[in-house]
Motif scaffolding. Structure first.
Motif, PDB file in Angstrom:
ATOM      1  N   VAL A 293     -15.267   5.281 -53.055  1.00 51.61           N
ATOM      2  CA  VAL A 293     -14.385   4.137 -53.267  1.00 51.61           C
ATOM      3  C   VAL A 293     -14.398   3.273 -52.017  1.00 51.61           C
ATOM      4  CG1 VAL A 293     -12.019   3.389 -53.738  1.00 51.61           C
ATOM      5  CG2 VAL A 293     -12.904   5.488 -54.819  1.00 51.61           C
ATOM      6  N   ASP A 294     -14.752   1.993 -52.187  1.00 48.73           N
ATOM      7  CA  ASP A 294     -14.686   1.013 -51.104  1.00 48.73           C
ATOM      8  C   ASP A 294     -13.222   0.591 -50.997  1.00 48.73           C
ATOM      9  OD1 ASP A 294     -14.667  -1.302 -49.530  1.00 48.73           O
ATOM     10  OD2 ASP A 294     -16.622  -1.961 -50.267  1.00 48.73           O
ATOM     11  N   GLY A 295     -12.513   1.194 -50.057  1.00 51.71           N
ATOM     12  CA  GLY A 295     -11.065   1.061 -49.966  1.00 51.71           C
ATOM     13  C   GLY A 295     -10.550  -0.369 -49.884  1.00 51.71           C
ATOM     14  N   TYR A 296     -11.075  -1.155 -48.957  1.00 55.59           N
ATOM     15  CA  TYR A 296     -10.565  -2.516 -48.810  1.00 55.59           C
ATOM     16  C   TYR A 296     -10.938  -3.386 -49.998  1.00 55.59           C
ATOM     17  CZ  TYR A 296      -9.209  -1.303 -44.065  1.00 55.59           C
ATOM     18  OH  TYR A 296      -8.621  -0.712 -42.982  1.00 55.59           O
ATOM     19  N   ASN A 297     -12.063  -3.125 -50.616  1.00 57.75           N
ATOM     20  CA  ASN A 297     -12.449  -3.865 -51.808  1.00 57.75           C
ATOM     21  C   ASN A 297     -11.422  -3.632 -52.917  1.00 57.75           C
ATOM     22  OD1 ASN A 297     -14.064  -3.963 -54.541  1.00 57.75           O
ATOM     23  ND2 ASN A 297     -15.177  -5.255 -53.084  1.00 57.75           N
ATOM     24  N   ILE A 298     -10.989  -2.395 -53.077  1.00 56.84           N
ATOM     25  CA  ILE A 298      -9.999  -2.053 -54.099  1.00 56.84           C
ATOM     26  C   ILE A 298      -8.647  -2.666 -53.749  1.00 56.84           C
ATOM     27  CG2 ILE A 298      -8.753  -0.149 -55.223  1.00 56.84           C
ATOM     28  CD1 ILE A 298     -11.808  -0.427 -55.979  1.00 56.84           C
ATOM     29  N   ILE A 299      -8.233  -2.541 -52.489  1.00 55.91           N
ATOM     30  CA  ILE A 299      -6.952  -3.116 -52.060  1.00 55.91           C
ATOM     31  C   ILE A 299      -6.911  -4.618 -52.324  1.00 55.91           C
ATOM     32  CG2 ILE A 299      -5.586  -3.701 -50.002  1.00 55.91           C
ATOM     33  CD1 ILE A 299      -6.216  -0.829 -48.982  1.00 55.91           C
ATOM     34  N   ASN A 300      -8.004  -5.291 -52.065  1.00 58.76           N
ATOM     35  CA  ASN A 300      -8.045  -6.744 -52.271  1.00 58.76           C
ATOM     36  C   ASN A 300      -8.156  -7.132 -53.742  1.00 58.76           C
ATOM     37  OD1 ASN A 300      -7.789  -7.748 -49.572  1.00 58.76           O
ATOM     38  ND2 ASN A 300      -9.826  -6.958 -49.187  1.00 58.76           N
ATOM     39  N   ALA A 301      -8.507  -6.185 -54.609  1.00 61.57           N
ATOM     40  CA  ALA A 301      -8.705  -6.504 -56.022  1.00 61.57           C
ATOM     41  C   ALA A 301      -7.520  -6.137 -56.916  1.00 61.57           C
ATOM     42  CB  ALA A 301      -9.963  -5.797 -56.534  1.00 61.57           C
ATOM     43  N   TRP A 302      -6.763  -5.103 -56.565  1.00 63.38           N
ATOM     44  CA  TRP A 302      -5.691  -4.636 -57.444  1.00 63.38           C
ATOM     45  C   TRP A 302      -4.412  -5.436 -57.235  1.00 63.38           C
ATOM     46  CZ3 TRP A 302      -5.510   1.450 -57.553  1.00 63.38           C
ATOM     47  CH2 TRP A 302      -6.699   1.942 -58.117  1.00 63.38           C
ATOM     48  N   ASP A 303      -3.736  -5.735 -58.325  1.00 58.28           N
ATOM     49  CA  ASP A 303      -2.458  -6.456 -58.257  1.00 58.28           C
ATOM     50  C   ASP A 303      -1.392  -5.666 -57.499  1.00 58.28           C
ATOM     51  OD1 ASP A 303      -3.447  -8.624 -59.644  1.00 58.28           O
ATOM     52  OD2 ASP A 303      -2.722  -7.921 -61.596  1.00 58.28           O
TER      53      ASP A 303
END
Length: 179
Positions: free
Chosen positions: A16-26
């Motif tokens: 899991v690309d952590g910052y990518n997920i953080i920036n994508a999830w509401d």
């Protein structure tokens, strides 16, 4: 890179690309500016719970490539590793390197990122890609199934009614002795 780990052929892995997920999830929308550490911790909790529910080993990667002098770090937990890459190493590069080190011998490897180029590289190396949105839906679905199971277990008959007749009689005699 951070030290190489050994992968088990029969284990399912999710990078899991952590910052990518953080920036994508509401769920993280209001945290990205001034509460990034809180967002990271929340994602760690979410992914650790997901890993346990779905019996997948998660490698959650946060880039620290802009942090001067950072040597990288790995925090190992029962169902996941949390990786902070070293200076100059992006999460994408770290994940690509780890997938390449597996040599295509792995049974089930997925990568969660919404970075299109990264998705193409991962698929070319034999991994499965999961977009940030798909991962969000997968996590919510797993939580829903767990809640339903917990509700079903809690809704079953009380303890006493599940006992056989012999144990019910023993408990009744014990109850009479105590009163």
């Amino acid at each position: 890179m951070v030290e190489k780990r050994k992968y088990k052929r029969t284990q399912s892995y999710l990078f899991v690309d952590g910052y990518n997920i953080i920036n994508a999830w509401d769920d993280f929308k209001d945290m990205t500016e001034d509460r990034l550490e809180e967002a990271r911790e929340l994602l760690v909790d979410i992914m650790e719970e997901y890993a346990a529910m779905e019996h997948v080993f998660v490698i959650l990667v946060f880039d620290a490539y802009r942090v001067k002098g950072n040597g990288g770090a790995v925090e190992s937990r029962e169902h996941m590793d949390i990786v902070f890459t070293k200076e100059t190493v992006t999460a994408d590069r770290y994940i690509e390197s780890e997938i390449a080190s597996m040599g295509g011998r792995m049974n089930d490897v997925s990568v969660a990122t919404s970075d299109y180029v990264e998705q193409q590289i991962i698929m070319a190396r034999g991994g499965k890609r999961i977009s940030a949105r798909e991962l969000e839906l997968m996590v919510k679905s797993a939580k829903g199934r767990t809640r339903k199971t917990a509700h079903r277990i809690g809704a079953k008959e009380p303890f006493f009614s599940t006992l056989d007749e012999q144990n019910k009689k023993k408990l009744e005699r014990l109850k009479k002795k105590l009163t």
